[in-house]
Design an enzyme around this catalytic site. Sequence first.
Site, mmCIF file in Angstrom:
data_model
loop_
_atom_site.group_PDB
_atom_site.id
_atom_site.type_symbol
_atom_site.label_atom_id
_atom_site.label_comp_id
_atom_site.label_asym_id
_atom_site.label_seq_id
_atom_site.Cartn_x
_atom_site.Cartn_y
_atom_site.Cartn_z
ATOM 1 N N ARG A 56 0.824 -1.216 0.000
ATOM 2 C CA ARG A 56 0.000 0.000 0.000
ATOM 3 C C ARG A 56 0.855 1.262 0.000
ATOM 4 N NH1 ARG A 56 -4.885 -1.146 4.128
ATOM 5 N NH2 ARG A 56 -5.848 -2.894 3.040
ATOM 6 N N ASP A 157 -15.954 8.963 8.557
ATOM 7 C CA ASP A 157 -14.821 8.050 8.419
ATOM 8 C C ASP A 157 -13.551 8.899 8.523
ATOM 9 O OD1 ASP A 157 -14.649 4.947 7.094
ATOM 10 O OD2 ASP A 157 -12.804 6.134 6.992
HETATM 11 C C1 LIG Z 1 -13.686 -2.390 7.212
HETATM 12 S S1 LIG Z 1 -14.319 -0.758 7.070
HETATM 13 C C2 LIG Z 1 -15.932 -0.965 7.797
HETATM 14 C C3 LIG Z 1 -17.016 -0.312 6.977
HETATM 15 C C4 LIG Z 1 -18.443 -0.522 7.469
HETATM 16 N N1 LIG Z 1 -18.625 -0.010 8.798
HETATM 17 C C5 LIG Z 1 -18.821 -1.972 7.405
HETATM 18 O O1 LIG Z 1 -18.938 -2.636 8.434
HETATM 19 O O2 LIG Z 1 -19.003 -2.480 6.290
HETATM 20 C C6 LIG Z 1 -13.424 0.110 8.356
HETATM 21 C C7 LIG Z 1 -13.454 1.620 8.196
HETATM 22 O O3 LIG Z 1 -12.964 2.211 9.403
HETATM 23 C C8 LIG Z 1 -12.282 3.392 9.059
HETATM 24 N N2 LIG Z 1 -11.393 3.802 10.165
HETATM 25 C C9 LIG Z 1 -10.221 3.246 10.558
HETATM 26 N N3 LIG Z 1 -9.678 3.941 11.578
HETATM 27 C C10 LIG Z 1 -10.549 4.949 11.861
HETATM 28 C C11 LIG Z 1 -10.543 6.007 12.807
HETATM 29 N N4 LIG Z 1 -9.550 6.182 13.688
HETATM 30 N N5 LIG Z 1 -11.598 6.861 12.812
HETATM 31 C C12 LIG Z 1 -12.622 6.709 11.929
HETATM 32 N N6 LIG Z 1 -12.655 5.737 10.992
HETATM 33 C C13 LIG Z 1 -11.645 4.857 10.961
HETATM 34 C C14 LIG Z 1 -11.539 3.015 7.786
HETATM 35 O O4 LIG Z 1 -11.157 4.137 7.041
HETATM 36 C C15 LIG Z 1 -12.548 2.114 7.078
HETATM 37 O O5 LIG Z 1 -13.274 2.820 6.098
#
Ligand SMILES: C[S@@+](CC[C@H](N)C(=O)[O-])C[C@H]1O[C@@H](n2cnc3c(N)ncnc32)[C@H](O)[C@@H]1O
Length: 291
Positions: A56, A157
Site C-alpha cells: 500500500r 470516516d
Molecule cells: C472495514 S471498514 C468498515 C465499513 C463498514 N462499517 C462496514 O462494516 O461495512 C473500516 C473503516 O474504518 C475506518 N477507520 C479506521 N480507523 C478509523 C478512525 N480512527 N476513525 C474513523 N474511521 C476509521 C476506515 O477508514 C474504514 O473505512
Amino acid sequence: MKKSTLLAPPESATLLSQMIQRLPLSDTHFRRISQLIYQRAGIVLADHKREMVYNRLVRRLRTLNIDDFGRYLALLENDQNSAEWQAFINALTTNLTAFFREAHHFPILADHAKRRGGSYNVWSTAASTGEEPYSIAMTLAETLGAGPGKFSVHASDIDTQVLEKASSGIYRQEELRTLSQQQMQRFFLRGTGPHSGMVRVRSELAGMVNFTQLNLLAHEWSLPGPFDAIFCRNVMIYFDKETQEKILRRFVPLLKPGGLLFAGHSENFSQISKEFYLRGQTVYGLTKERS
Ligand SMILES: C[S@@+](CC[C@H](N)C(=O)[O-])C[C@H]1O[C@@H](n2cnc3c(N)ncnc32)[C@H](O)[C@@H]1O
C-alpha cells in the site's frame, strides 16, 4: 531460441525494472510506520501485515518519486501538517464493506425506528465508501418515508478518499446484488451510454445522508447527536482494547435513551465495556437502562 531474443529492448527493460524493483522495508521502518499509524488513527499493525503495508505504501513512494522508505518517513515526520499524512492514513485503512452487510441488523433497525417517535437519527461511525449509511437510509425510508425531518444519517470516516466515493453515490451495478429490484428502482438511477453498468443514488435518498470526516481517536467530535442508533461495525477490530474502551465510553452520552449500538460480527462490546449489554445478535443497549 536464444534467451536474449525474448527480452524487451534495453531502455524498456530498465524502466520496467525501476517500476517493479522491490524497495527494502527494514524492521525499523516497519516499526516506525506502525507507531505513526497507531498514534494518528489508533490502527494496530501486526507483524503479519507487513507485506500489505509494503504494497500500500510503495504506491505512495512511487507517486512521489521516492525510492526509500526512510526518506518517505522523514518527509512525514519533518512536517506534522503535511498533506501527505492524510494520504498515509488513507493508504493504511482497510475499507471493505458492502450494501446490507450483516443483513440481520436492518430488520432490527426498522423495528426500532417504527417504535420511536420524532425524527430518527443515526451515526455511521466508519462509513467507508457509503454502502453502510445508504443501507441504513434505504431501511429508514422504507420504514418511515423519506420526507424531510423523518430521519437523518450522519456518516463519518477518517479516510478522505472513501468519503469522496461515498459522497458521489456512484457504484458499479454488480455491487448492488444484495438489493431487491424494488430498492434498485426506488433508490438508484441507472447510467446509460458510457455510464452503463454504473448506478447513482437518487437525490431523495442522498439528501438524507450527510458525510463528514471524523477520526474516532480525535479529542473532539463535532456531531449532531444524540442519536437513536450508532453503527460502529468492523472498525474496532483495528484498535487495541484501551482505544476500544475509550471510544465506547464516549458513545454513552451520544445515545438517546433506549438507543441501540450496532457492532460487527467479530466485535464484542459487552466484554470491553460494562456500559453496554448485549440485546440481540451484535446489537447493544445501555446497561443503565437494562430492566
Ligand atoms: C472495514 S471498514 C468498515 C465499513 C463498514 N462499517 C462496514 O462494516 O461495512 C473500516 C473503516 O474504518 C475506518 N477507520 C479506521 N480507523 C478509523 C478512525 N480512527 N476513525 C474513523 N474511521 C476509521 C476506515 O477508514 C474504514 O473505512
